[in-house]
Design a protein around this motif. Structure first.
Motif, PDB file in Angstrom:
ATOM      1  N   PHE A  69      14.113 -21.486  -5.893  1.00 51.84           N
ATOM      2  CA  PHE A  69      12.701 -21.559  -5.520  1.00 51.84           C
ATOM      3  C   PHE A  69      12.481 -20.844  -4.198  1.00 51.84           C
ATOM      4  O   PHE A  69      13.245 -21.034  -3.248  1.00 51.84           O
ATOM      5  CB  PHE A  69      12.273 -23.024  -5.355  1.00 51.84           C
ATOM      6  CG  PHE A  69      12.479 -23.847  -6.584  1.00 51.84           C
ATOM      7  CD1 PHE A  69      11.438 -24.053  -7.474  1.00 51.84           C
ATOM      8  CD2 PHE A  69      13.717 -24.400  -6.858  1.00 51.84           C
ATOM      9  CE1 PHE A  69      11.633 -24.809  -8.620  1.00 51.84           C
ATOM     10  CE2 PHE A  69      13.925 -25.160  -8.007  1.00 51.84           C
ATOM     11  CZ  PHE A  69      12.878 -25.364  -8.883  1.00 51.84           C
ATOM     12  N   ALA A  70      11.421 -20.059  -4.120  1.00 50.19           N
ATOM     13  CA  ALA A  70      11.068 -19.383  -2.863  1.00 50.19           C
ATOM     14  C   ALA A  70      10.678 -20.421  -1.819  1.00 50.19           C
ATOM     15  O   ALA A  70      10.042 -21.431  -2.133  1.00 50.19           O
ATOM     16  CB  ALA A  70       9.908 -18.415  -3.096  1.00 50.19           C
ATOM     17  N   GLU A  72       8.766 -21.121   2.002  1.00 46.11           N
ATOM     18  CA  GLU A  72       7.686 -20.573   2.824  1.00 46.11           C
ATOM     19  C   GLU A  72       8.200 -19.743   3.993  1.00 46.11           C
ATOM     20  O   GLU A  72       7.538 -18.827   4.451  1.00 46.11           O
ATOM     21  CB  GLU A  72       6.799 -21.702   3.342  1.00 46.11           C
ATOM     22  CG  GLU A  72       6.016 -22.393   2.248  1.00 46.11           C
ATOM     23  CD  GLU A  72       5.239 -23.597   2.762  1.00 46.11           C
ATOM     24  OE1 GLU A  72       5.215 -23.837   3.991  1.00 46.11           O
ATOM     25  OE2 GLU A  72       4.656 -24.300   1.925  1.00 46.11           O
ATOM     26  N   PHE A  76      15.055 -19.317   0.494  1.00 52.27           N
ATOM     27  CA  PHE A  76      14.908 -19.963  -0.804  1.00 52.27           C
ATOM     28  C   PHE A  76      15.679 -21.273  -0.845  1.00 52.27           C
ATOM     29  O   PHE A  76      16.503 -21.557   0.027  1.00 52.27           O
ATOM     30  CB  PHE A  76      15.354 -19.031  -1.940  1.00 52.27           C
ATOM     31  CG  PHE A  76      16.790 -18.580  -1.844  1.00 52.27           C
ATOM     32  CD1 PHE A  76      17.793 -19.220  -2.544  1.00 52.27           C
ATOM     33  CD2 PHE A  76      17.136 -17.490  -1.058  1.00 52.27           C
ATOM     34  CE1 PHE A  76      19.110 -18.802  -2.460  1.00 52.27           C
ATOM     35  CE2 PHE A  76      18.446 -17.052  -0.963  1.00 52.27           C
ATOM     36  CZ  PHE A  76      19.438 -17.717  -1.673  1.00 52.27           C
ATOM     37  N   LYS A 128      12.209 -25.629 -14.052  1.00 53.93           N
ATOM     38  CA  LYS A 128      11.239 -25.286 -13.016  1.00 53.93           C
ATOM     39  C   LYS A 128       9.831 -25.430 -13.586  1.00 53.93           C
ATOM     40  O   LYS A 128       9.587 -25.050 -14.723  1.00 53.93           O
ATOM     41  CB  LYS A 128      11.445 -23.838 -12.574  1.00 53.93           C
ATOM     42  CG  LYS A 128      12.707 -23.600 -11.802  1.00 53.93           C
ATOM     43  CD  LYS A 128      12.915 -22.138 -11.495  1.00 53.93           C
ATOM     44  CE  LYS A 128      11.852 -21.613 -10.566  1.00 53.93           C
ATOM     45  NZ  LYS A 128      12.151 -20.260 -10.047  1.00 53.93           N
ATOM     46  N   TRP A 131       4.277 -24.865 -10.832  1.00 56.99           N
ATOM     47  CA  TRP A 131       3.769 -25.178  -9.491  1.00 56.99           C
ATOM     48  C   TRP A 131       4.901 -25.352  -8.473  1.00 56.99           C
ATOM     49  O   TRP A 131       4.684 -25.805  -7.359  1.00 56.99           O
ATOM     50  CB  TRP A 131       2.863 -26.413  -9.502  1.00 56.99           C
ATOM     51  CG  TRP A 131       3.399 -27.566 -10.297  1.00 56.99           C
ATOM     52  CD1 TRP A 131       4.155 -28.614  -9.834  1.00 56.99           C
ATOM     53  CD2 TRP A 131       3.225 -27.779 -11.689  1.00 56.99           C
ATOM     54  NE1 TRP A 131       4.475 -29.455 -10.860  1.00 56.99           N
ATOM     55  CE2 TRP A 131       3.906 -28.963 -12.036  1.00 56.99           C
ATOM     56  CE3 TRP A 131       2.572 -27.088 -12.713  1.00 56.99           C
ATOM     57  CZ2 TRP A 131       3.958 -29.479 -13.320  1.00 56.99           C
ATOM     58  CZ3 TRP A 131       2.617 -27.591 -13.995  1.00 56.99           C
ATOM     59  CH2 TRP A 131       3.299 -28.764 -14.284  1.00 56.99           C
ATOM     60  N   GLY A 132       6.129 -24.982  -8.844  1.00 60.46           N
ATOM     61  CA  GLY A 132       7.216 -24.905  -7.876  1.00 60.46           C
ATOM     62  C   GLY A 132       8.020 -26.164  -7.643  1.00 60.46           C
ATOM     63  O   GLY A 132       8.642 -26.314  -6.590  1.00 60.46           O
ATOM     64  N   THR A 133       8.034 -27.071  -8.604  1.00 59.03           N
ATOM     65  CA  THR A 133       8.875 -28.257  -8.494  1.00 59.03           C
ATOM     66  C   THR A 133      10.006 -28.171  -9.516  1.00 59.03           C
ATOM     67  O   THR A 133       9.992 -27.331 -10.419  1.00 59.03           O
ATOM     68  CB  THR A 133       8.070 -29.553  -8.734  1.00 59.03           C
ATOM     69  OG1 THR A 133       7.507 -29.520 -10.051  1.00 59.03           O
ATOM     70  CG2 THR A 133       6.966 -29.711  -7.700  1.00 59.03           C
ATOM     71  N   TRP A 134      11.002 -29.043  -9.339  1.00 60.46           N
ATOM     72  CA  TRP A 134      12.127 -29.127 -10.268  1.00 60.46           C
ATOM     73  C   TRP A 134      12.027 -30.445 -11.024  1.00 60.46           C
ATOM     74  O   TRP A 134      11.857 -31.505 -10.427  1.00 60.46           O
ATOM     75  CB  TRP A 134      13.452 -29.077  -9.499  1.00 60.46           C
ATOM     76  CG  TRP A 134      14.653 -29.303 -10.354  1.00 60.46           C
ATOM     77  CD1 TRP A 134      15.458 -30.418 -10.387  1.00 60.46           C
ATOM     78  CD2 TRP A 134      15.204 -28.414 -11.326  1.00 60.46           C
ATOM     79  NE1 TRP A 134      16.458 -30.270 -11.306  1.00 60.46           N
ATOM     80  CE2 TRP A 134      16.326 -29.037 -11.897  1.00 60.46           C
ATOM     81  CE3 TRP A 134      14.854 -27.144 -11.774  1.00 60.46           C
ATOM     82  CZ2 TRP A 134      17.095 -28.440 -12.896  1.00 60.46           C
ATOM     83  CZ3 TRP A 134      15.623 -26.554 -12.762  1.00 60.46           C
ATOM     84  CH2 TRP A 134      16.728 -27.192 -13.307  1.00 60.46           C
ATOM     85  N   ASP A 159      10.723 -32.155  -5.342  1.00 65.26           N
ATOM     86  CA  ASP A 159      10.311 -31.053  -4.488  1.00 65.26           C
ATOM     87  C   ASP A 159      11.565 -30.428  -3.876  1.00 65.26           C
ATOM     88  O   ASP A 159      12.274 -31.092  -3.119  1.00 65.26           O
ATOM     89  CB  ASP A 159       9.393 -31.585  -3.382  1.00 65.26           C
ATOM     90  CG  ASP A 159       9.070 -30.555  -2.319  1.00 65.26           C
ATOM     91  OD1 ASP A 159       9.186 -29.339  -2.592  1.00 65.26           O
ATOM     92  OD2 ASP A 159       8.693 -30.973  -1.211  1.00 65.26           O
ATOM     93  N   SER A 161      12.062 -28.571  -1.427  1.00 72.19           N
ATOM     94  CA  SER A 161      12.095 -28.587   0.036  1.00 72.19           C
ATOM     95  C   SER A 161      12.385 -29.984   0.580  1.00 72.19           C
ATOM     96  O   SER A 161      12.693 -30.135   1.755  1.00 72.19           O
ATOM     97  CB  SER A 161      10.764 -28.095   0.607  1.00 72.19           C
ATOM     98  OG  SER A 161       9.754 -29.082   0.445  1.00 72.19           O
TER      99      SER A 161
END
Length: 172
Positions: A69-70, A72, A76, A128, A131-134, A159, A161
């Protein structure tokens, strides 16, 4: 192209024959280079003040489904399920099951390692989300033979992150 990292379930010291320019023994296609960033049971090396130092926790047991995941900040995250069963590792100081995240900076240096889902059982498959969650899926229905604080066999949204708490999905 350079391969940024390889996650390895068992240490590769015995059966792989190539030493990368990073000093790790890894197997990559001709013309590529790579490095091992984590090995089950060993402390993850974190880039800090221009050198790699041991993190506070060891790389999780039985890595399985995973996604990249990218971040911010330009780097990653690599989120990885742990198919570990709690009866195997409680005495070894590991969280059992769950999902762990390796954080990398824009240069591919490992800058963090942390659990993003704990106290689950045998996390195998996942995926994945747009919306960027696992999403992480438990294989077992527990609690039965396993030591866990909750029933098992669920699907969790996490999440990478680690900023947002894991959520039980509505598909259960």
């Amino acid at each position: 192209l350079k391969a940024l990292f390889f996650l390895i379930d068992v240490c590769v010291k015995i059966f792989l024959a190539y030493y990368s320019s990073y000093g790790n023994r890894v197997s990559v296609s001709k013309g590529l280079d790579g490095r091992a960033v984590a090995c089950t049971g060993e402390y993850v090396k974190i880039w800090k003040n221009g050198e790699y130092v041991d993190s506070m926790i060891r790389f999780h047991k039985d890595p399985d489904g995973a996604g990249v995941f990218a971040a911010e900040h330009g780097g990653f995250y690599y989120a990885s399920n742990s198919e570990d069963k709690p009866s195997k590792t409680y005495s070894e100081g590991y969280f059992h099951g769950g999902v762990y995240s390796l954080e990398f900076d824009e240069d591919g240096n490992t800058i963090g390692y942390f659990p993003i889902l704990k106290d689950t059982v045998d996390n195998c498959g996942g995926g994945k989300t747009p919306w960027g969650t696992w999403v992480s899926c438990e294989e077992e229905s527990g609690p039965g033979q396993f030591i866990t604080s909750q029933p098992a066999g669920y699907v969790w949204q996490t999440d990478p992150s680690g900023r947002l708490a894991p959520q039980l999905t509505s598909v259960v």
